[in-house]
Design an enzyme around this catalytic site. Structure first.
Site, PDB file in Angstrom:
ATOM      1  CG  ASN A   7      67.992  53.112  16.887  1.00  0.00           C
ATOM      2  OD1 ASN A   7      68.007  54.337  17.006  1.00  0.00           O
ATOM      3  ND2 ASN A   7      68.647  52.484  15.934  1.00  0.00           N
ATOM      4  NE  ARG A  91      72.340  54.383  16.876  1.00  0.00           N
ATOM      5  CZ  ARG A  91      72.096  54.847  15.670  1.00  0.00           C
ATOM      6  NH1 ARG A  91      70.886  54.827  15.191  1.00  0.00           N
ATOM      7  NH2 ARG A  91      73.067  55.339  14.951  1.00  0.00           N
ATOM      8  CG  HIS A 180      78.340  53.493  11.735  1.00  0.00           C
ATOM      9  ND1 HIS A 180      78.813  53.953  10.523  1.00  0.00           N
ATOM     10  CD2 HIS A 180      76.998  53.486  11.636  1.00  0.00           C
ATOM     11  CE1 HIS A 180      77.802  54.229   9.728  1.00  0.00           C
ATOM     12  NE2 HIS A 180      76.686  53.961  10.377  1.00  0.00           N
ATOM     13  NE  ARG A 241      74.140  60.447   6.192  1.00  0.00           N
ATOM     14  CZ  ARG A 241      74.292  59.548   7.153  1.00  0.00           C
ATOM     15  NH1 ARG A 241      75.479  59.253   7.611  1.00  0.00           N
ATOM     16  NH2 ARG A 241      73.238  58.954   7.670  1.00  0.00           N
ATOM     17  CD  GLU A 384      74.693  49.360  14.635  1.00  0.00           C
ATOM     18  OE1 GLU A 384      74.007  48.945  13.677  1.00  0.00           O
ATOM     19  OE2 GLU A 384      75.066  50.527  14.741  1.00  0.00           O
TER      20      GLU A 384
END
Ligand code: ADP
Length: 399
Positions: A7, A91, A180, A241, A384
């Site tokens: 990743n 990823r 996601h 965010r 993940e």
């Protein structure tokens, strides 16, 4: 087969080496501050001590080389040679409309990923650098790209189109993509397994609540709506965010604070969310501690946060015309019982009932609703990396 899951960010690289047969992590870690002074490798072998090595990593190629050297190191390595790495799973954040599933990485695929760079200018170029760096170090090892957006490509048009001039969709592909996806897919499938229900006949809402956060409606094994949009800025209130706001606020802040568009976007991405609301921190552990100490702003922040999650769940119940299960995952979803309970208190009309003792438990895969609850509520730790390893194995075995 051992699969190296990568990743790659702009200055970091996280990795796990996974034995895909036993589904066990052999080693994991990360390279930090790549290309910046003070770079270091954190390496943690299975059954071993975590090691931190400070060494210059001028670029990602060097970082990958250090990871590979650590994996085959005589003392602390977990494999004897790189031949024992059967494939690399990467990823990749944005696959646009081009990638509705994972894919073997070829030169054509790399070109197609580059074409999505505009949609994720911070992430995709870094993911591509990771691919290049692995190619240089392991030219003959097959690689697979697993996209954050792919799972959501099943969304119907009514869920992915914005109320904007249609030509923007045609010309620039402005639409909801969602992120996601690897986590939503993994968790929703796990929910079906835990409940012993068929995945292709189940309505599940997954709440992935980490620093970045999104909700996803999964109907019959397919994503039918999700809260993040063209970018990961839309939807829930997150660590830093803003999530959904009135778009006119952007112009308003720009005028009032004399900021450029880029500067306002920086505020929305980095200085908003619970960080902006508390004025202090984006970490929910700190926010919980502040609330417990009587800090009203922390309490209000938690209220705003949970309310937004509950509203999205309500919206997705409507989108699917019902819901069988609601799952919480990621750092906050897995560890913060207060947030779970507060969100679920809005869902009494659905017949949701939380078992407080279950909700206080920690660990793997817990059903936190009571036996009488009309909708099952679960905590399912996401994984993940394992999902990426599984997809990589499947594609490599086919080819
Ligand atoms: P990211 O999106 O960066 O992967 P995470 O999934 O790690 O984020 O989630 C980060 C959030 O989860 C933080 O707000 C943090 O407070 C919360 N969190 C993580 N671990 C715990 C824990 N053990 N107990 C309580 N909260 C936690």
């Amino acid at each position: 087969m051992n699969i190296l899951v990568i990743n790659c960010g702009s200055s970091s690289l996280k990795f796990q080496l996974i034995d895909s047969k036993a589904e066990e992590v052999l080693a994991k870690g990360l390279c930090e501050r790549i290309g910046i002074e003070g770079s270091r490798l954190v390496y943690e072998p299975e059954n071993g001590e975590k090691e931190v090595t400070e060494a210059p990593m001028p670029n990602h190629t060097q970082a990958v080389k250090m990871v590979l050297d650590a994996l085959i190191n005589e003392k602390t390595g977990v494999i004897k040679s790189l031949d024992e790495v059967g494939a690399v799973g990467h990823r990749i954040v944005h696959g646009g409309e081009k990638f509705a599933s994972s894919t073997i990485i070829t030169d054509e695929v790399i070109e197609a990923i580059k074409e999505c760079n505009e949609l994720a200018p911070l992430h995709n170029p870094a993911n591509l650098i990771g691919i290049d760096a692995c190619k240089e170090n392991m030219p003959n090892t097959p690689m697979v790209g697993v996209f954050d957006t792919a799972f959501h490509q099943t969304m119907p048009e009514k869920a992915y189109l914005y109320g904007l001039p249609y030509e923007y969709y045609e010309k620039y592909k402005i639409r909801r993509y969602g992120f996601h996806g690897t986590s939503h897919s993994y968790v929703s499938k796990k929910v079906a397994d835990i409940l012993g229900k068929p995945y292709d006949n189940l309505k599940t809402i997954v709440c992935h609540l980490g620093n970045g956060a999104s909700v996803c409606a999964v109907k019959d094994g397919k994503s039918v709506d999700t809260s993040m949009g063209l970018t990961p800025l839309e939807g829930l209130i997150m660590g830093t965010r803003s999530g959904d706001i009135d778009p006119a606020i952007i112009e308003f802040i720009a005028h009032k604070e004399k900021l450029s568009i880029d500067e306002v976007m920086n505020v929305l991405n980095k200085k908003s969310g619970v960080f902006g609301l508390t004025g202090k921190t984006s970490d929910f552990r700190d926010i919980m501690a502040a609330k417990d100490a009587g800090d009203e702003r922390a309490e209000h922040t938690l209220n705003v946060y949970c309310y937004r999650v509950a509203k999205y769940i309500g919206a997705y119940v409507a989108a699917m015309n019902g819901v069988d299960a609601i799952a919480f995952t990621a750092g906050l979803g897995e560890n913060n019982g207060y947030v779970r309970k507060t969100v679920c208190e809005y869902l009494g009309y659905l017949g949701v009932e939380i078992d407080d003792a279950q909700n206080d438990k920690r660990g793997e895969d817990i059903i936190i609703s009571t036996d009488n609850s009309k909708v099952k509520v679960l905590v399912v730790p996401t994984n993940e990396e394992l999902k990426i390893a599984r997809e990589t194995l499947e594609l490599v075995s086919k080819n």
